[in-house]
Design an enzyme around this catalytic site. Structure first.
Site, mmCIF file in Angstrom:
data_model
loop_
_atom_site.group_PDB
_atom_site.id
_atom_site.type_symbol
_atom_site.label_atom_id
_atom_site.label_comp_id
_atom_site.label_asym_id
_atom_site.label_seq_id
_atom_site.Cartn_x
_atom_site.Cartn_y
_atom_site.Cartn_z
ATOM 1 N N GLU C 14 1.004 -1.061 0.246
ATOM 2 C CA GLU C 14 -0.536 0.323 -0.086
ATOM 3 C C GLU C 14 1.084 1.212 -0.057
ATOM 4 O O GLU C 14 1.567 1.603 0.551
ATOM 5 C CB GLU C 14 -0.595 -0.031 1.319
ATOM 6 N N CYS C 62 -6.010 4.845 5.053
ATOM 7 C CA CYS C 62 -5.749 3.333 4.258
ATOM 8 C C CYS C 62 -6.933 2.893 4.014
ATOM 9 O O CYS C 62 -7.905 2.201 4.354
ATOM 10 C CB CYS C 62 -4.651 2.823 5.173
ATOM 11 N N CYS C 65 -5.797 -1.576 5.284
ATOM 12 C CA CYS C 65 -6.131 -1.270 6.889
ATOM 13 C C CYS C 65 -7.068 -0.653 6.900
ATOM 14 O O CYS C 65 -7.805 0.357 8.152
ATOM 15 C CB CYS C 65 -4.897 -0.700 7.387
ATOM 16 N N HIS C 69 -7.939 2.473 11.395
ATOM 17 C CA HIS C 69 -7.983 3.122 11.730
ATOM 18 C C HIS C 69 -8.853 3.956 11.714
ATOM 19 O O HIS C 69 -8.945 4.442 13.111
ATOM 20 C CB HIS C 69 -6.916 4.471 10.042
ATOM 21 N N ARG C 481 -0.707 -4.648 11.399
ATOM 22 C CA ARG C 481 0.000 -4.606 10.417
ATOM 23 C C ARG C 481 1.200 -4.184 12.297
ATOM 24 O O ARG C 481 1.960 -3.644 11.976
ATOM 25 C CB ARG C 481 0.499 -3.428 9.932
ATOM 26 N N SER C 504 3.708 1.195 10.384
ATOM 27 C CA SER C 504 4.782 1.493 9.578
ATOM 28 C C SER C 504 5.684 1.988 9.277
ATOM 29 O O SER C 504 7.022 2.392 9.104
ATOM 30 C CB SER C 504 4.549 0.787 8.082
ATOM 31 N N CYS C 548 2.894 -0.313 4.509
ATOM 32 C CA CYS C 548 1.431 0.170 3.953
ATOM 33 C C CYS C 548 1.961 1.740 4.624
ATOM 34 O O CYS C 548 2.248 2.615 5.624
ATOM 35 C CB CYS C 548 0.469 -0.352 5.615
ATOM 36 N N CYS C 551 -0.207 5.456 5.423
ATOM 37 C CA CYS C 551 -0.354 5.001 6.992
ATOM 38 C C CYS C 551 1.157 5.836 7.896
ATOM 39 O O CYS C 551 0.572 5.952 8.341
ATOM 40 C CB CYS C 551 -1.272 3.822 7.431
#
Lengths: 232, 389, 578
Positions: C14, C62, C65, C69, C481, C504, C548, C551
């Protein structure tokens, strides 16, 4: 209404004058009622502030009825605004309204008029029926009416796709884009309503103020059409 | 009215036929096999395939007589190379594309639209990935479909996004790829209108794809758009051969013609004036209208109510949340507070956060009160000191 | 002579990510830099908005995910306003979270990470009959590996391979690379699962949409609870969840976990994936509420791979800095007065190894300057790895029986030592084990929900936002993640400041002021690259973290300040005095 008029005048000294024609009075009061109903129903449509008792058979289409009322008076409003615009712009009897523009272009009248409201100068002599501030307020009001009508019609065509709605659909959708989308249209409609509320409030106060203090001011002219002034 | 419709459908039908015949004559990009081979290979019977074509026909609001045409159209889809670019995005639109179904048709689409470049799905990396993009743009010049996901950041000379070993700016890649595309689809609200990064104060200066190219762009907004709207738009392009009928925001009419409100399953409760007052209340359990808890369906043009999401599993109104208006331009800024009607939209004031809770009604009421105070003061003075005669 | 290798774009992640390494003449990595090449500034946009809008806004960080969030942001607002949400709502959120874990990990392993392990072209040489039998070695009830299934898969791929145009998304990859270790039969099994997983991920998405309305970007969390009360009270809907969940759980066990065992067997002697990792500090946070007081995962952190001691997290010790990030630095002595403004210095001109092995002109990272939009988060000055591996190690060290059983079971079956966990292979395996734990245990939340609904049908807690009050709060937990924290301040009834500390970011951050590398960069050091024009080893390591990047990039901070205290400048996210 005239009881507060401090001027003592005998019957021989005054004469009647037709200030507002029946046509004028009708449109004024129809408009007043329409505005009142549109504001109340409009608030409901914006945020439905009362709901029917929940029941298992939803037969009381409250929102639909109120929305319908809003539509009916919306179209009444459109008709009356067009009618009044015609009268003001073209009718012979309404020449004095058009003449008011001359007063508006005269700075002296402006200064005197503002001074009058601030209790500093005397009321200016007017060629037309409306003083400059008044005329400005009315022009402003009509601009707001125009915005309300256009935004109202945009909202209308998105609900009713046949008949008038179908006819106006394409141009209104174009306008919708120019105004920034349907959500903004709705907001403009809402904000414009508030401007109307404020102008109407001031209008009512000024009418009363004139009735109380004005030279010939009398509020019943808008009911009976007649006003009185001294014989010359 | 119906006759007129029939006549226009007849015209449409022959136009489609012509278009498909035209496409069939074009040289095939893949000589090896026809789509029907693949369909069989995937274990899909002709019956299943026709069923799917029927579903697509219905989705495009066409009469059932068009079903065989749709099936024919799909058979020529395999000539369409696709380049899919990622700009300032969250990959949600790609995820939505992945959700596409119908009898195992997703793998069909992946294999047969010839997905030349798609950063999330492609195996190649780095220089090799860049090669794929350059190669596809060169080889299929004027014939590929460009699909773009994400807003285009042009602020600070576009430095907020670079891709590739040469550090090429995102906006330049989007511009170049647009130059020779047969058609351009802006997938998702970000590439259609700028999207979330373009919401006030738009720190990266993000704009819509249509703002950086002068080529016509078909917008397929939504956050993300449903899988059906993405795939359906592709099919619609194939049927018409030109841009599909578009609404005022360049959205395909078959998907974005009507408001959420028009097709909403809770519309009856709206007209009845029956509203959910608070999430989880008795009215919510009964499925009342969500207008008062902020549904923006009346201002939003999309077909969610009809097609739903994830193979018809659900959609935001069904789960009792309501619409947030995600397929409308600048919806983050124009749609007001999520869980309240639009009338409660906040107007940001400049007084360093003071009055940050200002709505049109509060401002209006405030002004009205100020007017009242002014009137009272004026009247009080007038009572003491009448105006001059 | 050392040479530079640039890998940009890193696909199958991502976001937008670049990796650059310096290799010596033997192809060994001597230095590594990771750069994120996109900045969007969502925290800035959150300012001044109604707190109830913020979770939806943050969700758009994102789309992969897509729920993480949304959930943590909603929790942050609830924490700030002091709302205790009903148990029903908590359990429904867990059920949606389970759908996310199952979806995310499966899609990551097969569609994003998969072709780093599986050579699709090699699968053509496989004997489908042998492959079909082999599948029973890794699972008692293998999925999509019947002989007929495999023949069909082979035929499909054969047609692609015979037609260069037909390869589409599979074109121009590192096929035939020497570090692909699966036998043709194993490749065929994994490839069949790759195609099957495309179907399964749709199912997992439906699983979330049952309560979420749609996926990606579900839309049923509200501040105070959930909105999907009708679906919860609908037994047919609950049945739909249960059925789809079981199907998904079955796939995780008999395809995903089976393939991981297969990978462990095939790759256990491949140095590029068993090379010990660079950063051996791990951090995770309690999450996955399945009952009134029952969580699947634990909190804590581990230093230097020492599993004998799990330390308690003090959130005040989390800091971020921007020495090598494209933001203006602040004077350390005036931490609260400065502003953090994007300061894109771009890349420098140079040469790197091109696709054909010759040196070509490229834009390169300047390792002494700023080179990424990601900042360097530190815990008490230490870099940390977060993610499924961290979650399992913390749970393992804490004696969490569910996690211990899963990890020990895997090690026993594969015959690998515990130390293998501290590697790329271990990281990839940990993700599958976490998916297995969720597949086995998340259903407790379902049964507890049914029990609770018998006595209580509350799904949303009432609350008021007092415009005259100031609030602050945070939502924290472990998402697919890794550890994720959202922080919010509310003043005048609107969001006054917003921050997110994202998994990330921990993993992909650049060097800090002391020259200490983050997990990605540290992990790439000393890596032996077999073919410098096809750096598959780099990709495999980076993909194992499940990057990701949308993010990871966000605005905040000055040099080493407490995250919870940061304020975003109205324009660019600076720091105001709190």
């Amino acid at each position: 209404m005239n009881t507060t008029n401090k001027e003592e005048v005998s019957a021989q000294q005054i004469e009647q004058e037709m200030e507002f024609t029946p046509a004028y009075r009708w449109q004024h009061w129809i408009r007043a009622i329409a505005i009142l109903i549109l504001i109340i129903t409009g608030f409901y449509i914006s945020v439905p502030f009362f709901t029917p008792e929940p029941n298992s058979e939803p037969t009381n289409f409250l929102q639909a009825i109120i929305r319908n009322l809003h539509l009916v008076f919306g179209f009444v409003m459109i008709a009356v605004v067009i009618w009044k615009l015609y009268l003001t712009l073209f009718a012979e009897k309404y020449k004095s309204e058009r003449v008011s523009v001359l007063d508006m272009l005269n700075p002296v009248v402006w200064v005197k008029q503002i001074g009058y409201y601030l209790f500093m100068t005397k009321h200016p002599h007017l060629k037309g029926v409306y003083n400059p501030l008044q005329l400005m307020a009315y022009i402003g009001l009509y601009i707001v009416f125009f915005i309300l009508i256009i935004t109202g019609l945009i909202l209308y065509v998105n609900v009713y796709h046949e008949g008038l709605g179908g006819l106006l659909y394409a141009p209104m959708r174009e306008l919708e884009v120019m105004l920034g989308g349907l959500a903004w249209v709705r907001e403009l409609h809402h904000i414009s309503m508030w401007i109307v509320i404020i102008i109407v409030t001031i209008h009512i106060y000024m009418a009363i103020f004139n009735a109380v203090f004005g030279k010939q001011g009398s509020m019943d002219a808008i009911f009976s059409g007649l006003k009185w002034h001294k014989k010359h | 009215m119906n006759h007129a419709k029939d006549a226009s459908y007849d015209a449409l039908y022959s136009a489609f036929e012509e278009r498909i015949a035209q496409l069939s004559k074009l040289s095939r990009m893949k000589e090896e096999q026809s789509i029907m081979d693949v369909i069989e290979e995937k274990g899909i019977s002709r019956r299943d395939f026709m069923k799917w074509a029927g579903a697509i026909t219905a989705m495009l609001s066409l009469p059932s007589s068009f079903t065989p045409l749709v099936a024919d159209a799909v058979k020529v889809v395999d000539r369409l190379p696709i380049i899919w670019l990622h700009m300032a995005e969250c990959t949600g639109c790609t995820e939505s594309l992945l959700r596409s179904d119908a009898p195992s048709i997703d793998s069909l689409i992946f294999d047969y639209i010839s997905l030349e470049y798609q950063e999330t799905l492609m195996s190649a990396v780095g220089w090799q990935a860049e090669e794929n993009l350059e190669h596809a743009m060169e080889k299929y010049k004027g014939r590929y479909i460009l699909m773009v996901e994400g807003g285009i950041p042009i602020g600070n000379e576009g430095s907020f996004l670079t891709i590739g070993g040469h550090g090429k700016k995102g906006m330049d890649i989007a511009k170049d790829a647009s130059e020779n595309a047969a058609a351009i689809f802006a997938i998702g609200t970000c590439s259609a209108y700028g999207g979330i990064q373009a919401a006030a104060p738009n720190p990266t200066g993000s704009v819509a794809l249509s703002d950086v190219t002068d080529k016509p762009v078909i917008n397929v907004p939504g956050c993300p758009p449903s899988e059906k709207n993405i795939v359906g738009t592709l099919l619609h392009y194939l049927l018409y051969g030109t841009l599909p009928a578009l609404d005022v925001y360049n959205r395909p009419k078959w998907a974005y013609r009507l408001r959420i409100h028009d097709l909403c399953e809770r519309r009856g409760h709206f007209d009845a004036g029956e509203f959910v007052e608070q999430f989880g209340d008795e009215a919510a359990k009964d499925g009342y209208c969500l207008y008062k808890v902020g549904c923006k369906g009346p201002y939003t043009f999309n077909n969610c109510a009809k097609n739903k999401f994830n193979q018809g599993t659900s959609w935001p109104v069904q789960v009792g949340f309501g619409c947030i208006g995600c397929s409308e331009p600048d919806f983050w800024d124009t749609m007001g507070t999520t869980n309240e009607p639009l009338g409660s939209r906040l107007y940001q004031s400049v007084f360093s956060g003071l009055g940050a809770d200002a709505t049109a009604d509060k401002i209006g009421l405030g002004l009205l009160m100020a007017t009242g105070v002014g009137i009272a003061a004026h009247a009080a003075i007038a009572a003491k000191k009448p105006p001059k005669e | 002579m050392s040479k530079r290798i640039v890998v940009d774009p890193i696909t199958r992640i991502e976001g937008h990510l670049r990796a650059e390494v310096v290799v010596d003449d033997d192809g060994v990595v001597t230095d590594a830099y990771i750069s994120s090449t996109l900045w969007r500034g969502l925290e800035v946009i959150a300012k001044g908005r109604d707190p109830r809008n913020v979770p939806l806004l943050m969700q758009r960080i994102c789309g992969v995910c897509t729920y993480s969030h949304y959930l943590k942001s909603t929790m942050a607002v609830e924490d700030a306003l002091g709302i205790k949400i009903p148990l029903n709502a908590e359990l429904v959120r867990t059920l949606m979270n389970a759908a996310l874990f199952l979806h995310d990990h499966v899609v990551h392993f097969y569609h994003l990470h998969g072709v780093d392990w599986v050579d699709i072209t090699s699968a053509l040489k496989a004997d489908p009959k042998k492959a079909s039998e082999l599948a029973f070695k890794y699972s008692k009830n293998p999925i999509a590996t019947g002989e007929n299934d495999l023949i069909k898969v082979q035929e499909t791929v054969a047609k692609f391979a015979s037609n260069p145009q037909g390869l589409g998304p599979f074109a121009n990859a590192y096929w035939g690379h020497s570090t692909y270790k699966f036998t043709p039969e194993q490749n065929l099994i994994a490839l069949s699962h790759y195609l099957k997983a495309l179907e399964m991920q749709r199912l997992a998405a439906q699983l979330m949409a049952i309560f979420g309305g749609k996926n990606p970007h579900p839309q049923s969390l509200v501040v105070g609870g959930v909105s999907c009360v009708m679906d919860i009270l609908d037994p047919a809907r609950m049945g739909e969840y249960l059925t789809k969940y079981k199907k998904m759980a079955d796939f995780v066990h008999n395809a995903y976990l089976a393939d991981i065992k297969m990978a462990a067997e095939a790759y256990k002697d491949e140095p590029s994936v068993t090379k010990p990792m660079g950063v051996r500090n791990f951090m995770a946070f309690k999450d996955f509420k399945v009952g009134r007081d029952e969580y699947l995962f634990d909190s804590g952190y581990i230093l230097k791979g020492d599993l004998t001691e799990v330390l308690e997290i003090n959130e005040d010790l989390i800091t971020e800095e921007a020495t090598h990030s494209w933001y203006q630095d602040d004077e350390p002595q005036h931490p609260y007065d400065g502003t953090t403004i994007p300061n894109h210095t771009g890349f420098v001109d140079g040469e790197s190894i091109g696709p054909d092995g010759e040196m070509i002109h490229s834009k390169l990272i300047d390792p002494d300057g700023k080179y990424t939009w990601i900042k360097s988060p530190r815990y008490d000055g230490q870099p940390m790895e977060v993610g499924p591996l961290a979650c399992l190690l913390v749970g393992y060290a804490k004696g969490n029986t569910i996690i211990k059983d899963a990890v020990d079971g895997f090690l026993k079956e594969t015959g690998l030592p515990l130390e293998i966990l501290f590697s790329t292979l271990g990281r990839t395996a940990a993700r599958s084990l976490q998916a297995g734990i969720v597949a086995d245990n998340a259903i407790k939340a379902f049964h507890n929900l049914i029990e609770n609904l018998k006595v209580d049908q509350d799904t949303c807690a009432p609350y008021v936002i007092d415009n005259d009050k100031e609030y602050k709060g945070r939502g924290i937990g472990d998402v697919p993640r890794g550890m994720l924290i959202h922080w919010i301040r509310i003043k005048n009834g609107v969001c006054e400041n917003y921050q997110a500390t994202v998994p990330s970011t921990w993993n992909a951050g650049p060097k800090d002021a002391n020259g200490v590398r983050g997990p990605y960069e540290a992990d790439l050091l000393n890596l032996q690259i077999a073919d410098v024009t096809k750096p598959l080893e780099i990709i495999r390591i980076i993909h194992s973290y499940d990057p990701c990047i949308a993010c990871a990039v966000h605005v905040m901070d000055t040099k080493g300040n407490k995250l919870a205290e940061y304020k975003v400048d109205p324009l660019y996210g600076g720091v105001c005095n709190t």
